[in-house]
Write a protein that holds these residues in place. Structure first.
Motif, PDB file in Angstrom:
ATOM      1  N   SER A   1     -27.930  -9.445  27.772  1.00  0.00           N
ATOM      2  CA  SER A   1     -27.607  -8.074  27.355  1.00  0.00           C
ATOM      3  C   SER A   1     -26.312  -8.006  26.558  1.00  0.00           C
ATOM      4  O   SER A   1     -26.103  -7.064  25.791  1.00  0.00           O
ATOM      5  CB  SER A   1     -27.505  -7.169  28.592  1.00  0.00           C
ATOM      6  N   ASP A   2     -25.410  -8.987  26.751  1.00  0.00           N
ATOM      7  CA  ASP A   2     -24.159  -8.967  25.995  1.00  0.00           C
ATOM      8  C   ASP A   2     -24.388  -9.158  24.501  1.00  0.00           C
ATOM      9  O   ASP A   2     -23.543  -8.774  23.692  1.00  0.00           O
ATOM     10  CB  ASP A   2     -23.219 -10.065  26.502  1.00  0.00           C
ATOM     11  N   PHE A   3     -25.503  -9.764  24.155  1.00  0.00           N
ATOM     12  CA  PHE A   3     -25.745 -10.061  22.744  1.00  0.00           C
ATOM     13  C   PHE A   3     -26.502  -8.946  22.028  1.00  0.00           C
ATOM     14  O   PHE A   3     -26.677  -9.009  20.811  1.00  0.00           O
ATOM     15  CB  PHE A   3     -26.533 -11.361  22.610  1.00  0.00           C
ATOM     16  N   THR A   4     -26.976  -7.957  22.790  1.00  0.00           N
ATOM     17  CA  THR A   4     -27.679  -6.863  22.120  1.00  0.00           C
ATOM     18  C   THR A   4     -26.733  -6.001  21.293  1.00  0.00           C
ATOM     19  O   THR A   4     -27.178  -5.161  20.514  1.00  0.00           O
ATOM     20  CB  THR A   4     -28.401  -5.987  23.161  1.00  0.00           C
ATOM     21  N   ALA A   5     -25.419  -6.221  21.497  1.00  0.00           N
ATOM     22  CA  ALA A   5     -24.468  -5.472  20.672  1.00  0.00           C
ATOM     23  C   ALA A   5     -24.642  -5.795  19.192  1.00  0.00           C
ATOM     24  O   ALA A   5     -24.303  -4.977  18.325  1.00  0.00           O
ATOM     25  CB  ALA A   5     -23.045  -5.782  21.109  1.00  0.00           C
TER      26      ALA A   5
END
Length: 655
Positions: free
Chosen positions: A355-359
């Motif tokens: 989820s950290d990379f969905t930014a």
């Protein structure tokens, strides 16, 4: 006929329903804007988010893989620095010569090698006869452990072979940055024998090949580290070693975090965790790794470890993996350390929530929203314009009305709007502010506040209450008025009254009336004040000092002096609004007010400045006041005599 009778009732019902649904104008404008935005932007946003998530997953996979390789390469570089240092020292003659000779040259050599890499905590040489030479840099851990003198850049420890007394002595030399010996400390006989250390034995048995020992806790500093050691090729029995800090490697993994919640790990060849990027986890890991054995199991409270361990126990295949932990999907990059033979089997692992990379997909979402925003920008601007013209102006007017209710009567810019009714309301509020501000100049401010708050009710009906009353008078004011121009007298009196009013208000009192050259002040009305007598005494003393200073300035400026007398009394009075239905005045009536006025006049007879009654003396509980007895006297309007006193400030006691 019946339908016509029902029509008014029907209209009333509809009007009632409308009133029930009535909301502020901003609410209705916001509802329209939000509905318009949602209707257009939500479909576009969903499409952008779906595509962005797919792109983010692909980009994250590649990024995690590259990060794992980079961290492994940097990890190898740390050990390569240590191996280079020990191989260089083993090939040089400086540390292998007579341990007692050329200490300056040995110290300089150790300092240069330590400066070559920030990862090396210490470099040392041990000889077959038990002599030992150890150099350390200027780090916080070593400074604390050695209690090094200020100005130390590096320190060198030397242990000579056993002398005639059979003892081996340890000496620390503390050196400056230019190699000058700053201090020397003889620790006396020592039991430390480098030949018994695991790194010495392992290097001596390796036949000239570098060996790695650890992790273990450094004996002096208590830090966790590894030792790289090698036997010198030209000096059998001479071993060169270097300490590398695993805590430094923990910092390295922490700095290389690919996302805010990313974690880094290093596992040794026995699949044991030896480095964690989280400082708290590393602190919990440290005492467990202090054991000498490499087969001691370690455990920290990290929910990812149970999901990582099976991958390490399997084929130990490098690459990117997906794991589940705590109800969340993580990307895991496994990268073996290949560049150093002594690190064979060591694996670097980097994990981060997907989820950290969905930014990364936010940029695509922003572009989609920009398209939708372009379609509705005209509508939004129109709605905002209406809100600015109407809602903002009404909010400012409501704020102005609230400020007037709080007696914040400071002049504010007049609200201006394209809506005529708002301008009319703004003008009415400005007129009301001016009227109330003028009203507040003539009556106590707290009374004005009550009048505004009470509306049509009588805010200050007469009541009996304890009050403290102060009267002042200027000596020979009539003569002064005859000797000076009226304009000059008015200007002087205005400055004088401004000074007295400021001091009375600062002591929680109110000036009820200005009586010619006198003032009539009161405490405990309109607002209650349980300490009103002491406040009035403090105010009276402050007034005498202020008037004296005012006269001193007046003499310097050539103005006449205003010698003021004060009369202070406390007791019951009837306080409230008095007057006709169309003209009222806030005042206090009763014997208390008459006595206070008479006390002011008695100053002439007694030659005093501030006269008080027995009632004031008994009620004033503050030890800072001094009451000088003046005896008893009869005042006009009273049959019985009263005791009177002069109010003085008690002298300060020397410290």
């Amino acid at each position: 006929m019946g339908e016509r009778d029902q029509a008014p009732d029907g209209l009333s019902a509809r009007a009632a329903r409308r009133r029930d649904w009535a909301r502020p104008l901003r609410f209705h404008l916001s509802t329209v804007i939000v509905a318009l935005l949602l209707g257009i932007s939500l479909p576009l946003t969903w499409l952008a988010h779906d595509q962005g998530t797919r792109l983010a997953t692909s980009a994250a996979s590649e990024r995690m893989s590259l990060l794992g390789q980079r961290v492994a390469a940097q990890y190898e570089a740390v050990f390569r620095d240590g191996r280079t240092a020990v191989m260089l020292a083993a090939a040089a003659d400086t540390l292998l010569e007579d341990p007692t000779g050329d200490m300056a040259g040995k110290a300089l050599f150790l300092d240069r090698v330590l400066d070559s890499s920030p990862h090396i905590d210490g470099l040392y040489a041990a000889h077959a006869d038990g002599s030992f030479l150890h150099g350390v840099g200027d780090t916080e851990a070593w400074r604390r452990a050695l209690d090094a003198p200020q100005g130390t850049d590096h320190a060198v420890r030397s242990i000579q072979p056993a002398g005639e007394d059979g003892a081996r002595h340890s000496v620390w030399r503390f050196l400056t940055i230019d190699g000058r010996e700053l201090a020397r400390r003889d620790d006396g006989a020592t039991r430390f024998d480098p030949r018994r250390r695991p790194w010495y034995r392992a290097a001596a048995a390796a036949g000239g090949a570098p060996v790695t020992v650890g992790p273990y806790t450094m004996a002096t500093t208590g830090q966790l580290g590894l030792t790289i050691a090698v036997e010198a090729p030209d000096a059998p029995g001479a071993v060169i070693g270097a300490d590398l800090l695993l805590e430094t490697l923990s910092d390295l993994l922490s700095r290389e975090a690919v996302s805010p919640r990313a974690r880094g790990y290093v596992f040794d060849e026995a699949m044991r965790l030896i480095v964690h990027s989280d400082p708290a986890m590393m602190a919990a890991l440290l005492p467990q790794l202090s054991a000498r054995s490499r087969h001691v199991a370690v455990s920290v409270d990290d929910p990812l470890l149970p999901a990582i361990q099976p991958l390490l126990a399997g084929a130990r295949a490098p690459g990117l993996h997906r794991i589940e932990a705590g109800g969340e999907t993580y990307l895991l990059a496994l990268e073996p350390v290949r560049g150093a033979a002594e690190l064979a089997g060591t694996v670097v692992a980097v994990a981060a929530p997907l989820s950290d990379f969905t930014a990364e997909s936010r940029l695509l979402v922003a572009r989609a929203l920009a398209v939708s925003l372009g379609l509705i920008v005209l509508g939004v601007l129109s709605a905002l314009l209406v809100a600015r013209l109407v809602s903002r102006s009404l909010t400012q007017l409501a704020d102005d009305a609230a400020r007037i209710g709080d007696l914040d009567l400071e002049t504010r810019p007049l609200v201006s709007s394209l809506v005529a009714e708002i301008n009319t309301l703004a003008g009415a509020l400005a007129t009301a502010r001016t009227a109330i501000a003028s009203f507040a100049l003539y009556v106590p401010r707290e009374l004005v506040r009550k009048v505004v708050a009470a509306g049509r009710q009588d805010p200050a009906s007469a009541e009996r209450r304890d009050v403290t009353v102060l009267f002042t008078d200027i000596r020979d004011f009539t003569t002064l008025s005859e000797q000076h121009a009226p304009e000059e007298v008015v200007a002087l009196l205005s400055d004088y009254f401004e000074l007295l009013n400021r001091i009375v208000e600062a002591h929680d009192g109110v000036i009820v009336q200005f009586l010619g050259d006198s003032i009539y002040a009161m405490w405990n009305a309109p607002e209650s004040n349980p300490d009103h007598v002491a406040d009035a005494c403090r105010c009276t003393l402050a007034l005498t000092q202020a008037v004296a200073a005012f006269n001193a300035e007046g003499r310097a400026a050539g103005r006449p002096e205003l010698v003021t007398r004060f009369g202070l009394h406390t007791g019951i009075a009837v306080v409230g609004s008095v007057g006709a239905s169309t003209r009222r005045q806030y005042t206090a009536i009763g014997d208390t007010i008459n006595v206070a006025s008479r006390l002011e006049g008695l100053n002439k007879e007694f030659g005093t400045t501030a006269m008080t009654s027995e009632a004031v003396r008994q009620a004033a509980r503050d030890g800072a006041f001094l009451f000088r007895p003046l005896g008893s006297t009869r005042v006009k309007g009273r049959a019985a005599e009263i005791a009177v006193y002069e109010l003085l400030a008690k002298p300060e006691t020397p410290a």
